[in-house]
Design a protein around this motif. Structure first.
Motif, mmCIF file in Angstrom:
data_model
loop_
_atom_site.group_PDB
_atom_site.id
_atom_site.type_symbol
_atom_site.label_atom_id
_atom_site.label_comp_id
_atom_site.label_asym_id
_atom_site.label_seq_id
_atom_site.Cartn_x
_atom_site.Cartn_y
_atom_site.Cartn_z
ATOM 1 N N GLY A 140 5.490 2.041 2.153
ATOM 2 C CA GLY A 140 5.409 2.742 0.340
ATOM 3 C C GLY A 140 3.667 2.633 0.138
ATOM 4 N N ARG A 141 3.765 2.965 -1.206
ATOM 5 C CA ARG A 141 2.617 2.697 -1.981
ATOM 6 C C ARG A 141 1.944 1.419 -1.837
ATOM 7 N NH1 ARG A 141 3.616 3.622 -7.469
ATOM 8 N NH2 ARG A 141 5.739 4.467 -6.661
ATOM 9 N N ALA A 142 2.888 0.239 -0.520
ATOM 10 C CA ALA A 142 2.356 -1.118 -0.339
ATOM 11 C C ALA A 142 2.439 -1.134 1.259
ATOM 12 C CB ALA A 142 3.384 -1.880 -0.349
ATOM 13 N N VAL B 80 16.281 7.482 4.542
ATOM 14 C CA VAL B 80 15.225 8.384 4.844
ATOM 15 C C VAL B 80 14.065 8.443 4.420
ATOM 16 C CG1 VAL B 80 14.791 10.489 5.103
ATOM 17 C CG2 VAL B 80 17.082 9.572 4.598
ATOM 18 N N GLU B 81 12.768 8.263 4.784
ATOM 19 C CA GLU B 81 11.783 7.913 4.363
ATOM 20 C C GLU B 81 10.710 9.105 5.127
ATOM 21 O OE1 GLU B 81 9.798 6.122 2.369
ATOM 22 O OE2 GLU B 81 8.130 7.164 3.580
ATOM 23 N N ALA B 82 10.275 9.532 4.317
ATOM 24 C CA ALA B 82 9.265 11.082 4.264
ATOM 25 C C ALA B 82 7.638 10.150 5.458
ATOM 26 C CB ALA B 82 7.928 11.346 3.303
ATOM 27 N N GLY C 240 12.892 1.337 -8.072
ATOM 28 C CA GLY C 240 11.090 1.076 -8.177
ATOM 29 C C GLY C 240 10.160 1.031 -9.533
ATOM 30 N N ASP C 241 8.878 0.946 -9.038
ATOM 31 C CA ASP C 241 7.977 0.423 -10.089
ATOM 32 C C ASP C 241 8.150 1.140 -11.533
ATOM 33 O OD1 ASP C 241 6.552 2.345 -9.467
ATOM 34 O OD2 ASP C 241 4.904 1.117 -8.941
ATOM 35 N N TRP C 242 8.715 2.062 -11.776
ATOM 36 C CA TRP C 242 9.273 3.122 -12.860
ATOM 37 C C TRP C 242 10.148 2.435 -13.941
ATOM 38 C CZ3 TRP C 242 12.783 7.227 -12.403
ATOM 39 C CH2 TRP C 242 13.212 7.350 -10.543
ATOM 40 N N LEU D 97 9.508 -1.137 -1.096
ATOM 41 C CA LEU D 97 9.041 -2.116 -1.415
ATOM 42 C C LEU D 97 10.397 -2.216 -2.464
ATOM 43 C CD1 LEU D 97 5.712 -3.355 -2.910
ATOM 44 C CD2 LEU D 97 7.094 -3.954 -0.997
ATOM 45 N N SER D 98 11.277 -0.983 -3.137
ATOM 46 C CA SER D 98 11.597 -0.653 -3.778
ATOM 47 C C SER D 98 13.196 -0.362 -3.157
ATOM 48 C CB SER D 98 12.045 -0.321 -4.813
ATOM 49 O OG SER D 98 11.891 1.363 -4.646
ATOM 50 N N GLY D 99 13.050 0.996 -1.860
ATOM 51 C CA GLY D 99 13.639 0.575 -1.057
ATOM 52 C C GLY D 99 14.605 -0.372 -0.346
HETATM 53 C C1 LIG Z 1 -4.027 1.921 -4.463
HETATM 54 C C2 LIG Z 1 -2.659 1.135 -5.288
HETATM 55 C C3 LIG Z 1 -2.730 -0.090 -5.702
HETATM 56 C C4 LIG Z 1 -2.216 -1.095 -6.589
HETATM 57 N N1 LIG Z 1 -2.186 -1.969 -6.679
HETATM 58 C C5 LIG Z 1 -1.712 -2.849 -6.790
HETATM 59 C C6 LIG Z 1 -1.271 -4.738 -7.176
HETATM 60 O O1 LIG Z 1 -2.954 -4.612 -7.034
HETATM 61 N N2 LIG Z 1 -0.542 -5.134 -7.484
HETATM 62 C C7 LIG Z 1 0.627 -3.984 -7.180
HETATM 63 O O2 LIG Z 1 1.462 -5.346 -7.572
HETATM 64 N N3 LIG Z 1 0.572 -3.657 -7.516
HETATM 65 C C8 LIG Z 1 -0.504 -2.076 -7.304
HETATM 66 N N4 LIG Z 1 -0.168 -0.936 -6.830
HETATM 67 C C9 LIG Z 1 1.486 -0.759 -7.227
HETATM 68 C C10 LIG Z 1 2.746 -1.034 -5.788
HETATM 69 O O3 LIG Z 1 1.540 -0.442 -4.936
HETATM 70 C C11 LIG Z 1 4.224 -0.308 -6.859
HETATM 71 O O4 LIG Z 1 4.430 -0.963 -7.339
HETATM 72 C C12 LIG Z 1 4.976 -0.502 -5.355
HETATM 73 O O5 LIG Z 1 4.615 -0.154 -3.944
HETATM 74 C C13 LIG Z 1 6.161 0.101 -5.578
HETATM 75 O O6 LIG Z 1 6.553 0.715 -4.402
HETATM 76 P P1 LIG Z 1 7.909 1.799 -5.207
HETATM 77 O O7 LIG Z 1 9.055 1.488 -3.504
HETATM 78 O O8 LIG Z 1 8.662 1.814 -6.367
HETATM 79 O O9 LIG Z 1 7.720 2.735 -4.864
HETATM 80 P P2 LIG Z 1 7.104 3.837 -3.612
HETATM 81 O O10 LIG Z 1 5.645 2.594 -2.535
HETATM 82 O O11 LIG Z 1 6.032 5.114 -3.720
HETATM 83 O O12 LIG Z 1 8.139 4.182 -2.685
HETATM 84 C C14 LIG Z 1 8.750 5.070 -2.359
HETATM 85 C C15 LIG Z 1 8.808 5.653 -0.942
HETATM 86 O O13 LIG Z 1 10.176 6.996 -0.390
HETATM 87 C C16 LIG Z 1 9.156 7.687 -0.157
HETATM 88 N N5 LIG Z 1 10.064 9.221 -0.551
HETATM 89 C C17 LIG Z 1 9.380 9.744 -1.599
HETATM 90 N N6 LIG Z 1 10.226 11.322 -1.768
HETATM 91 C C18 LIG Z 1 10.632 11.324 -0.536
HETATM 92 C C19 LIG Z 1 11.554 12.669 -0.202
HETATM 93 N N7 LIG Z 1 11.634 12.905 -0.767
HETATM 94 N N8 LIG Z 1 12.142 12.080 0.917
HETATM 95 C C20 LIG Z 1 11.770 11.013 1.612
HETATM 96 N N9 LIG Z 1 10.972 9.801 1.433
HETATM 97 C C21 LIG Z 1 10.496 9.895 0.085
HETATM 98 C C22 LIG Z 1 7.984 7.303 -0.543
HETATM 99 O O14 LIG Z 1 6.784 8.021 0.897
HETATM 100 C C23 LIG Z 1 7.278 6.182 -0.095
HETATM 101 O O15 LIG Z 1 7.111 5.555 0.539
HETATM 102 C C24 LIG Z 1 -0.764 -0.236 -6.189
HETATM 103 C C25 LIG Z 1 -0.353 1.094 -5.980
HETATM 104 C C26 LIG Z 1 -1.350 1.396 -5.354
HETATM 105 C C27 LIG Z 1 -1.227 2.941 -4.781
#
Ligand SMILES: Cc1cc2nc3c(=O)[nH]c(=O)nc-3n(C[C@H](O)[C@H](O)[C@H](O)COP(=O)(O)OP(=O)(O)OC[C@H]3O[C@@H](n4cnc5c(N)ncnc54)[C@H](O)[C@@H]3O)c2cc1C
Length: 375
Positions: free
Chosen positions: A44-46, A36-38, A337-339, A15-17
């Protein structure tokens, strides 16, 4: 003169990227980007799990819903409105129940950490649709590489080089964004069997004070590993409209069954995808999980186990990265990101908000991207 492949490299199509790239485009940035995405697709987590043996199958195996706080104006409100307008983001309040050992409970959406985090939304037709729509908004100046994990980073002549498994160069850019923290967070990397920290290796201590503080902070960040087990159910003669999509549990039920939540996703031909969200990957199936819905409970006994999904850099539990360290101007590196600190930390809202905030910094920082610069 340094030769770059593009103006910006983004690692991670969650979501964030993808929100970062969409926001830059909506704000009028005209540069070129490499994503670039693995994983095999965005989200990602969604994201949404597909099946090679079944082209119609769609299972949201990570976040089943997105908790999005309301925001009335500004670029984040604009982005969310666009996603709704495209039909990729829909409200889903009212399709969750809370289950206790005594049966369905009147209130709440479960006792897990996502309860009470704001209104619920989801991607349509599936969760990955949100990131897909953001990539569509980002336009065709974004070169997309899926199924490619960045294994290493190098600094060269003021820019970044992204390295693949064999040390090959995937791309070069003057500005880099890490949307996941996997290249930086020691414990997450160790969980995946990676011993080095590519970001620290690429930039020695003392080069960028902001990055040094950010990396020290990341070291202390606790991540909660999450395990989801996926199933296929084939209930007989059942009425899918009577089933909830999301089943949360009371704390007693969670402790007894070792589950956080159950997610039900009706598929074509009467089948149902089910994801058990939990903290125990070996959890054994118990018909009591679905007792209020007899046809589903009966189908659970003969469910097909589709395997476990382990979330590496899972849920940040504490110490969000201070927003002031989200952009490291000296080395031209951003984090989203969500962190990252701010409203919605550790949820989908935090992921989207951090991306929109970083886009503003990239467009307005002297060392960032230059708005309107043609590729
Ligand atoms: C089981 C579960 C339930 C959840 N339930 C909820 C909910 O009910 N409500 C809610 O709001 N949120 C929920 N979340 C949290 C929500 O999914 C995350 O906050 C959000 O999707 C995070 O997005 P992000 O872009 O920060 O990180 P991510 O989605 O983790 O994206 C990071 C991306 O970077 C890629 N990546 C990392 N390192 C590399 C690398 N070296 N090379 C290439 N690609 C790489 C990863 O594959 C990933 O696709 C849940 C998450 C999980 C896992």
């Amino acid at each position: 003169m340094t030769s770059y492949d593009c103006d910006l490299a983004v690692i991670g199509a969650g979501l964030s990227g993808t929100a970062l790239l969409a926001t830059l485009q909506l704000q009028g940035w005209k540069g070129s980007a490499l994503l670039v995405e693995a994983g095999r697709g965005p989200g990602g987590r969604a994201a949404t799990r597909l099946r090679r043996d079944d082209p119609d199958w769609r299972l949201d195996h990570g976040a089943p819903v997105l908790h999005l706080s309301s925001c009335n104006d500004g670029p984040l409100a604009d982005l969310l409105a666009r996603l709704q307008g495209m039909g990729a983001l829909v409200s889903c309040s009212g399709d969750a129940v809370c289950l206790g050992l005594e049966g369905v409970q009147p209130a709440g959406d479960g006792g897990d950490g996502f309860a009470a985090q704001g209104p619920r939304w989801r991607g349509f037709p599936s969760m990955a649709s949100v990131s897909e729509a953001m990539l569509a908004l980002a336009g065709d100046r974004v070169r997309q590489h899926f199924g490619q994990r960045v294994q290493g980073l190098e600094r060269f002549a003021g820019g970044w080089e992204l390295l693949g498994q064999q040390g090959e160069v995937i791309g070069r850019a003057p500005v880099l964004v890490l949307s996941g923290n996997l290249l930086a967070h020691g414990r997450s990397l160790a969980m995946l069997g990676v011993q080095n920290r590519p970001l620290r290796d690429a930039v020695p201590e003392g080069v960028d004070g902001v990055l040094d503080r950010a990396l020290d902070h990341l070291d202390a960040l606790t991540m909660e590993p999450r395990w989801n087990r996926m199933f296929e159910l084939t209930p007989l003669g059942a009425d899918a409209t009577a089933w909830p999509r999301l089943i949360g549990f009371t704390s007693e039920a969670r402790a007894s069954w070792g589950l956080d939540r159950l997610v039900l996703q009706p598929q074509s031909n009467g089948r149902v995808g089910m994801v058990a969200h939990g903290f125990n990957p070996e959890v054994s199936v118990d018909p009591a999980w679905l007792a209020p819905w007899p046809s589903l409970a009966a189908a659970l006994a003969s469910a097909t186990d589709l395997g476990v999904m382990r979330w590496g850099a899972a849920r940040p539990l504490d110490h969000p990265l201070p927003a002031a360290w989200q952009w490291c101007p000296q080395v031209r590196l951003g984090f989203c990101g969500d962190w990252i600190e701010g409203p919605g930390f550790a949820t989908a809202f935090g992921a989207l908000r951090s991306a929109v905030d970083l886009a503003a910094q990239l467009l307005h920082s002297e060392q960032g991207l230059h708005p309107g610069a043609e590729a």
